[in-house]
Design a protein around this motif. Structure first.
Motif, PDB file in Angstrom:
ATOM      1  N   ILE A 278       0.847  -1.191   0.000  1.00  0.00           N
ATOM      2  CA  ILE A 278       0.000   0.000   0.000  1.00  0.00           C
ATOM      3  C   ILE A 278       0.885   1.244   0.000  1.00  0.00           C
ATOM      4  O   ILE A 278       0.718   2.172  -0.796  1.00  0.00           O
ATOM      5  N   PHE A 279       1.846   1.213   0.898  1.00  0.00           N
ATOM      6  CA  PHE A 279       2.738   2.353   1.044  1.00  0.00           C
ATOM      7  C   PHE A 279       3.504   2.630  -0.249  1.00  0.00           C
ATOM      8  O   PHE A 279       3.580   3.763  -0.716  1.00  0.00           O
ATOM      9  N   ILE A 280       4.029   1.555  -0.821  1.00  0.00           N
ATOM     10  CA  ILE A 280       4.848   1.723  -2.022  1.00  0.00           C
ATOM     11  C   ILE A 280       3.998   2.232  -3.187  1.00  0.00           C
ATOM     12  O   ILE A 280       4.375   3.175  -3.881  1.00  0.00           O
ATOM     13  N   LEU A 281       2.836   1.625  -3.389  1.00  0.00           N
ATOM     14  CA  LEU A 281       1.977   2.058  -4.498  1.00  0.00           C
ATOM     15  C   LEU A 281       1.587   3.520  -4.320  1.00  0.00           C
ATOM     16  O   LEU A 281       1.634   4.304  -5.264  1.00  0.00           O
ATOM     17  N   TYR A 282       1.237   3.862  -3.085  1.00  0.00           N
ATOM     18  CA  TYR A 282       0.776   5.224  -2.850  1.00  0.00           C
ATOM     19  C   TYR A 282       1.881   6.234  -3.146  1.00  0.00           C
ATOM     20  O   TYR A 282       1.675   7.231  -3.829  1.00  0.00           O
ATOM     21  N   THR A 283       3.063   5.947  -2.644  1.00  0.00           N
ATOM     22  CA  THR A 283       4.131   6.920  -2.827  1.00  0.00           C
ATOM     23  C   THR A 283       4.614   6.941  -4.272  1.00  0.00           C
ATOM     24  O   THR A 283       4.972   7.992  -4.793  1.00  0.00           O
ATOM     25  N   MET A 284       4.589   5.783  -4.925  1.00  0.00           N
ATOM     26  CA  MET A 284       4.969   5.772  -6.335  1.00  0.00           C
ATOM     27  C   MET A 284       4.007   6.655  -7.125  1.00  0.00           C
ATOM     28  O   MET A 284       4.408   7.425  -7.983  1.00  0.00           O
ATOM     29  N   LEU A 315      -7.247   3.843 -13.500  1.00  0.00           N
ATOM     30  CA  LEU A 315      -7.278   2.833 -14.556  1.00  0.00           C
ATOM     31  C   LEU A 315      -5.899   2.218 -14.756  1.00  0.00           C
ATOM     32  O   LEU A 315      -5.737   1.009 -14.867  1.00  0.00           O
ATOM     33  N   GLN A 316      -4.900   3.125 -14.769  1.00  0.00           N
ATOM     34  CA  GLN A 316      -3.525   2.693 -14.969  1.00  0.00           C
ATOM     35  C   GLN A 316      -3.139   1.637 -13.922  1.00  0.00           C
ATOM     36  O   GLN A 316      -2.586   0.597 -14.243  1.00  0.00           O
ATOM     37  N   TYR A 317      -3.460   1.909 -12.663  1.00  0.00           N
ATOM     38  CA  TYR A 317      -3.099   0.978 -11.593  1.00  0.00           C
ATOM     39  C   TYR A 317      -3.973  -0.277 -11.634  1.00  0.00           C
ATOM     40  O   TYR A 317      -3.510  -1.370 -11.339  1.00  0.00           O
ATOM     41  N   LEU A 318      -5.220  -0.096 -12.014  1.00  0.00           N
ATOM     42  CA  LEU A 318      -6.088  -1.275 -12.086  1.00  0.00           C
ATOM     43  C   LEU A 318      -5.637  -2.214 -13.194  1.00  0.00           C
ATOM     44  O   LEU A 318      -5.654  -3.429 -13.023  1.00  0.00           O
ATOM     45  N   VAL A 319      -5.210  -1.623 -14.319  1.00  0.00           N
ATOM     46  CA  VAL A 319      -4.714  -2.468 -15.410  1.00  0.00           C
ATOM     47  C   VAL A 319      -3.515  -3.269 -14.902  1.00  0.00           C
ATOM     48  O   VAL A 319      -3.424  -4.489 -15.105  1.00  0.00           O
ATOM     49  N   PHE A 367      -7.328  -7.129  -3.272  1.00  0.00           N
ATOM     50  CA  PHE A 367      -6.296  -6.361  -3.962  1.00  0.00           C
ATOM     51  C   PHE A 367      -6.899  -5.373  -4.951  1.00  0.00           C
ATOM     52  O   PHE A 367      -6.409  -4.251  -5.079  1.00  0.00           O
ATOM     53  N   LEU A 368      -7.960  -5.779  -5.656  1.00  0.00           N
ATOM     54  CA  LEU A 368      -8.575  -4.841  -6.595  1.00  0.00           C
ATOM     55  C   LEU A 368      -9.123  -3.630  -5.832  1.00  0.00           C
ATOM     56  O   LEU A 368      -8.909  -2.483  -6.233  1.00  0.00           O
ATOM     57  N   VAL A 369      -9.798  -3.918  -4.718  1.00  0.00           N
ATOM     58  CA  VAL A 369     -10.350  -2.811  -3.948  1.00  0.00           C
ATOM     59  C   VAL A 369      -9.224  -1.934  -3.404  1.00  0.00           C
ATOM     60  O   VAL A 369      -9.267  -0.706  -3.503  1.00  0.00           O
ATOM     61  N   LEU A 370      -8.187  -2.590  -2.870  1.00  0.00           N
ATOM     62  CA  LEU A 370      -7.064  -1.827  -2.324  1.00  0.00           C
ATOM     63  C   LEU A 370      -6.418  -0.951  -3.383  1.00  0.00           C
ATOM     64  O   LEU A 370      -6.195   0.243  -3.173  1.00  0.00           O
ATOM     65  N   VAL A 371      -6.139  -1.555  -4.539  1.00  0.00           N
ATOM     66  CA  VAL A 371      -5.461  -0.812  -5.593  1.00  0.00           C
ATOM     67  C   VAL A 371      -6.339   0.344  -6.064  1.00  0.00           C
ATOM     68  O   VAL A 371      -5.869   1.477  -6.237  1.00  0.00           O
ATOM     69  N   ALA A 372      -7.638   0.060  -6.235  1.00  0.00           N
ATOM     70  CA  ALA A 372      -8.535   1.127  -6.678  1.00  0.00           C
ATOM     71  C   ALA A 372      -8.567   2.251  -5.644  1.00  0.00           C
ATOM     72  O   ALA A 372      -8.490   3.430  -5.989  1.00  0.00           O
ATOM     73  N   LEU A 373      -8.619   1.853  -4.374  1.00  0.00           N
ATOM     74  CA  LEU A 373      -8.702   2.838  -3.305  1.00  0.00           C
ATOM     75  C   LEU A 373      -7.426   3.675  -3.225  1.00  0.00           C
ATOM     76  O   LEU A 373      -7.472   4.903  -3.161  1.00  0.00           O
ATOM     77  N   ILE A 374      -6.288   2.970  -3.246  1.00  0.00           N
ATOM     78  CA  ILE A 374      -5.013   3.683  -3.156  1.00  0.00           C
ATOM     79  C   ILE A 374      -4.884   4.645  -4.322  1.00  0.00           C
ATOM     80  O   ILE A 374      -4.530   5.812  -4.158  1.00  0.00           O
ATOM     81  N   SER A 375      -5.188   4.151  -5.546  1.00  0.00           N
ATOM     82  CA  SER A 375      -4.965   5.017  -6.698  1.00  0.00           C
ATOM     83  C   SER A 375      -5.990   6.146  -6.703  1.00  0.00           C
ATOM     84  O   SER A 375      -5.685   7.253  -7.136  1.00  0.00           O
ATOM     85  N   PHE A 376      -7.162   5.864  -6.176  1.00  0.00           N
ATOM     86  CA  PHE A 376      -8.161   6.937  -6.125  1.00  0.00           C
ATOM     87  C   PHE A 376      -7.721   8.024  -5.147  1.00  0.00           C
ATOM     88  O   PHE A 376      -7.646   9.204  -5.489  1.00  0.00           O
TER      89      PHE A 376
END
Ligand SMILES: Nc1ncnc2c1ncn2[C@@H]1O[C@H](COP(=O)(O)OP(=O)(O)OP(=O)(O)O)[C@@H](O)[C@H]1O
Ligand SMILES: [Mg+2]
Lengths: 792, 249
Positions: A278-284, A315-319, A367-376
């Protein structure tokens, strides 16, 4: 129609963004793959692990309760009759004669490390408590002179079909030929001692004097294992039963103990891995948005709404997630299947299909929810960017924080790469924070794993903390010879050996804790020590050792289950008598899954004046060689004394420790690869941010090597800072963390040993690892587009 | 007919406790079909005005009407939609999305507005032909010259047939020969009826317009309109230069 084509625009940009930052995208992907893999494996393990045991139990129609008793003391018909009348009971295996071989059996001149209950395989065993033959001829029963042994015993000792096992009898060794290796539901684990082996129906009377054959085993099979406690409580109200009882949950917990520890450790690590991801995706994402700042202004000028801009990134992160998740899940299926099928194979189950639908669905959804949430959440910033400011911003200057650092260059550092390294480090504090966090996490896991792994490996030097006697050697008097040594004589002799420091004789005994209102009667195995327990290193968590005849110490989980603390008293049945003991201390002991008691020798003397200890825990003087002393024992005492295998030499213990260490290694490697992904990304982002600066430095004559070195210096400074914080933190926090995990198996205070050299080695190893990672990452970038550095 | 109208428009920047009035009480009309040019010295607020008119920035007072729509009252989202259909924007830098090809840069803007893919493609193709860019569709912006990049930006701005094309110093980064080709493109679209509002301080560029507004101290200080007979560029340039000298610009 309209909405669709907007999505098309967004999709084109998203995909282009993924391609533009292909390396970063791969890193995000790796991050998702690894954490999803760890998480799904953990779920898969947790879900799958119970099944093999239960399936085995069902297929073999195994008894949930096993009673072991003396037929002279109990009335088989009455007991069996009572059980048959109970509604919870499905069937009763009324009795099977067995004999506990008093000495270890011998294979190729070596003692087996488990004691054996020789049990007759009767026709009834074709109905209840069936046996599955893994290797060897599939017969109804073992033939005369043959023995069927558990497969784990055969594997651990290299016993082949056709080998001979020697059963010690008074006249020497009675040979039994191994004709099959089998799986037996209750005794499927090599951690259970004594284990069970099978012989021909009616054959025990041929091998042994009838006078010794008084023991019977009865099996009770229930409709559901949940009914055991209440049924057992009722049984004890109806009967005054003096025998032993073992039940389903004990067999199961022993069988699963190793896998349960692994699952618990995996669970802790997968939670950490998800947090890290979560941390890495968010900061990236934050970094990406910062560097896309101007571009976002242009999108908006073209008529992209804030929502559209956010969608681009989501979308980018979800893909990426959709592409990576199947890989991670596939990996986890492989891992879980490998682990579980090794488990399944060891107990001879075939055609056992695990359904991983649950774990896969949960992982995918989470993971889909997490990724969508983080990227949102992460890209809402992008939605809020003011187009005018973004458009007006100079494309060359990013939006990183400024500040004057020329004083550094003027006064402290004349080396340009070092200056640049520090300058870039201080320029983007947010990224420093997240790279630093990842470094800290990796350092923590590394130090944790090294020291925990070390603590397992050093079990032999730290036995007392695990609950074992801290002796150099343990022996037993051979009772099977014509003139066995007397306890008193042996004590005289051994105490006078010049290399011997202390001898503490001890023996096993079992006590029954009577049923109370809410608890069934319980059989607990304990030890009686004829000597000072502290002489052989034994310790208590709280309180002190029992010293007087009316004192007792309890093992942690037993005490917990009974709700007893030092100072309380406890009534038990021992040697056929009911005695109330004062509890003086609580200790931990892994050998019996955290259950048991310790009594001083005087307590036993009072109950049974003829009681003789079986084992002798011997401690040698400082500096004496154990090997020499063993040799000396064999020369002087010859066959009168038998040397026991020490705990660390036991095969089952060794393989458990090895499994534990390799899973720690795996987890460390996992976190190092995440760290690598972070470092790689960090280097890329840095080059991106400072490309103009680097370009200018290049035009004034800085070599690519110097530019790369500046990034290496930057990382070195950060690594040193993180080591300074992370290593002490890990040393401090590891013991409570691991103790939390192991308290469930009776180790409330994990015997934590610090490996100084390994811990110190983490420092140069981390510096080397981060340095090389950054060097490599920066090399890739310079190779890919050297022109870009100068020409925007 | 006025396509864009401001009434009493104000823009004040508050920075470091200093009030900096950039636009004050501006009343301005831009007529449909006209090529209007705004001239003014550097820092006079020309870009600011364009950003306000296109809804990219918010005014601190007054009204802006795009046709019959009050820009000063619209939400972010409505403004984004309005820009999508009705306003094309060309910057001094081409500001192309660097990782998309020319073709993709244009299509992305086109898809944003229109449903029909084939229509967008057709229009993109014909616009590329009109600007002489038809062979460069598959190139990345970094593989184009400055003039080519700017032409691509113009195509991108026009892909949705905006009712008005706004340009902020579109030739500011180009040499004079390249500037002329870009300006010729503006001219040709104007001939076809495109409303254009262009900001510049370059005389040669300004001559392309038929109406020139002089911007000073936050307001339109003067206005010059070329007559029908002022056809040739040389003549216009001479007129404008003289006018600037006479009025002490
Ligand atoms: N965000 C801001 N905060 C404060 N002042 C600003 C801001 N943006 C612009 N300005 C000021 O507003 C004034 C007008 O700027 P603007 O960019 O509109 O000028 P311009 O006429 O386009 O100049 P040029 O011809 O150089 O492009 C300038 O003095 C500028 O310093
Ligand atoms: Mg300007």
């Amino acid at each position: 129609m309209n909405g669709k084509s907007v999505m098309k625009s967004i999709f084109i940009i998203s995909i282009a963004n993924i391609k533009r930052r292909i390396l970063q995208s791969i890193l995000v992907g790796i991050c998702i793959v690894l954490s999803a893999m760890l998480f799904a494996s953990t779920l898969g393990m947790l879900k799958g692990i119970n099944k093999p045991f239960d399936v085995l139990y069902e297929r073999l129609s195994a008894s949930h309760i096993l009673l072991f008793y003396d037929h002279l003391q109990e009335d088989t018909d009455k007991i069996a009759g009572w059980f048959l009348e109970q509604p919870e009971v499905k069937s009763v295996l009324d009795y099977v004669p067995y004999f506990t071989v008093q000495e270890p059996m011998i294979h190729h001149g070596k003692e087996l490390d488990l004691m054996v209950n020789l049990t007759e395989h009767l026709d009834k065993n074709l109905e209840q408590d069936q046996i599955m033959i893994l290797h060897g001829e599939k017969k109804t029963h073992p033939g005369m002179g043959e023995i069927w042994i558990p497969d784990h015993l055969a594997t651990n000792h290299g016993i082949q079909i056709g080998d001979t096992l020697g059963m010690p009898v008074s006249s020497g060794l009675y040979p039994l030929i191994v004709s099959a290796t089998v799986v037996d539901a209750q005794y499927a684990s090599g951690l259970f001692n004594p284990t069970r082996a099978w012989v021909a129906p009616g054959s025990l009377t041929f091998y042994l004097p009838v006078g010794q054959l008084t023991r019977l085993m009865m099996g009770v099979r229930l409709n559901s294992p949940h009914d055991i406690p209440s049924l057992w409580a009722r049984f004890n109200q109806a009967h005054l039963y003096n025998g032993q009882m073992l039940e389903y949950s004990l067999f199961k917990s022993v069988f699963l103990s190793f896998y349960n520890i692994i699952s618990a450790v995996l669970m802790v690590f997968s939670v950490m891995a998800i947090l890290a991801a979560i941390f890495i995706l968010y900061t990236m994402l934050s970094g990406t948005i910062a560097s896309d700042y101007r571009l976002i202004g242009i999108y908006k000028a073209q008529g992209f709404s804030p929502g559209n801009v956010v969608t681009i990134y989501v979308l980018q992160y979800l893909v990426l997630a959709v592409v990576s998740l199947p890989i991670g899940i596939l990996g986890s299926l492989l891992v879980t299947n490998a682990i579980l099928s090794s488990l399944v194979k060891s107990i001879g189950l075939v055609n056992l299909n695990f359904s991983f639908f649950g774990p896969v669905a949960i992982t995918t959804g989470l993971f889909l929810v997490l990724v969508a949430l983080i990227s949102f959440v992460g890209s809402r910033k992008a939605g809020r960017i003011k187009p005018v400011e973004a458009i007006r911003s100079d494309p060359a200057t990013g939006s990183y924080s400024g500040g004057s650092f020329s004083w550094l260059l003027n006064h402290l550092i004349h080396n340009v790469p070092v200056f640049l390294g520090l300058r870039t480090l201080l320029a983007n504090k947010q990224r420093v924070l997240y790279t630093g966090f990842s470094l800290l996490l990796a350092i923590f896991i590394l130090v944790f794993s090294i020291n925990i792994s070390h603590s397992f490996a050093r079990l032999k030097d730290n036995k007392a903390a695990w609950g074992f006697e801290d002796s150099d050697i343990q022996v037993r008097l051979n009772q099977k010879i014509a003139l066995p040594l007397e306890h008193e004589t042996f004590m005289e002799l051994i105490k006078n050996e010049k290399s011997v420091a202390t001898v503490v004789p001890y023996s096993y005994c079992s006590a029954t804790i009577p049923a109370s209102q809410d608890k069934a009667m319980q059989e607990v195995n304990g030890k009686v020590y004829n000597g000072d327990m502290s002489d052989i290193g034994l310790v208590n968590q709280t309180g002190r050792h029992p010293e007087n005849a009316d004192e007792m110490a309890l093992c942690l989980l037993t005490a917990e289950e009974l709700g007893i603390e030092p100072g309380d008293s406890l009534e038990v049945f021992l040697e056929g008598q009911s005695i109330t003991y004062h509890i003086t201390g609580i200790y931990q002991d892994i050998s019996n899954m955290g259950r048991g008691f310790r009594l001083p020798g005087s307590a036993m003397k009072e109950l049974n004046p003829l009681f003789k200890p079986e084992f002798y825990a011997i401690r040698l003087h400082e500096g004496s060689s154990v090997e020499n002393f063993k040799q000396h024992l064999q020369e002087v005492y010859a066959e009168t004394v038998l040397i026991e295998l020490s705990i660390e030499e036991r095969k089952a213990v060794r393989s458990t420790i090895a499994g534990m260490r390799s899973s720690l290694l795996l987890v460390s490697l996992f976190f190092l690869s995440i760290l690598f992904a972070v470092l790689f990304n960090d280097a890329l982002m840095n080059i991106h941010e400072f490309r103009l600066g680097f370009g200018i430095f290049k035009t004034i004559g800085m070599t690519p090597v110097q530019i790369r070195m500046s990034l290496v210096y930057r990382m070195a400074v950060l690594t040193i800072a993180c080591l300074a914080v992370g290593v002490p933190m890990a040393l401090l926090l590891s013991p409570p963390l691991i103790s939390g995990i192991t308290s469930g198996i009776g180790l409330a205070e994990f015997p934590y040993l610090v490996e100084v050299s390994g811990t110190i080695l983490v420092i140069p190893a981390m510096l080397l690892f981060t340095g090389l990672s950054v060097w490599w990452a920066s090399g890739r970038v310079l190779e890919i587009s050297p022109k870009d550095l100068v020409t925007n | 007919m006025a396509i864009l109208e401001t009434i009493n428009l104000n823009k004040v920047y508050n920075s470091e406790n200093m009030e900096n009035t950039i636009i004050s009480k501006l009343d301005l009309k831009v007529n449909e079909g006209e090529f209007t040019v705004i001239m003014g010295s550097s820092g006079s607020g020309k870009s600011t005005l364009l950003y306000l008119l296109s809804g990219l920035d918010h005014s601190t007072g007054g009204e802006i009407w795009f046709h019959d729509q009050p820009i000063h009252q619209k939400s972010e989202k409505e403004l984004a939609l309005l820009r999508r259909h009705s306003i094309g924007f060309v910057f001094q830098n081409a500001n192309l999305v660097p990782n998309l090809t020319v073709w993709e840069n244009i299509l992305v803007a086109g898809y944003l507005n229109q449903g029909e893919k084939e229509g967008v493609r057709q229009r993109a193709l014909s616009l590329l032909q009109q600007t002489g860019m038809e062979d460069l569709g598959q190139r990345l912006p970094s593989q184009l010259s400055g003039g080519q990049q700017q032409r691509c930006a113009i195509v991108r701005a026009l892909i949705n047939s905006p009712r008005i094309l706004m340009a902020d110093e579109p030739t500011g980064n180009l040499n004079s020969a390249t500037s002329q080709t870009v300006l010729d493109i503006f001219d040709s679209f104007h001939q076809l009826g495109q409303t254009i509002l262009m900001v510049t301080h370059d005389v040669k560029s300004a001559c392309r317009g038929e109406r020139i507004l002089f911007f000073r101290d936050g307001d339109v200080a003067d206005e010059l309109r070329f007559d029908r007979q002022d056809e040739s560029l040389e003549r216009r340039e001479k007129l404008l230069t003289n006018w600037l000298l006479e009025n002490e610009w």
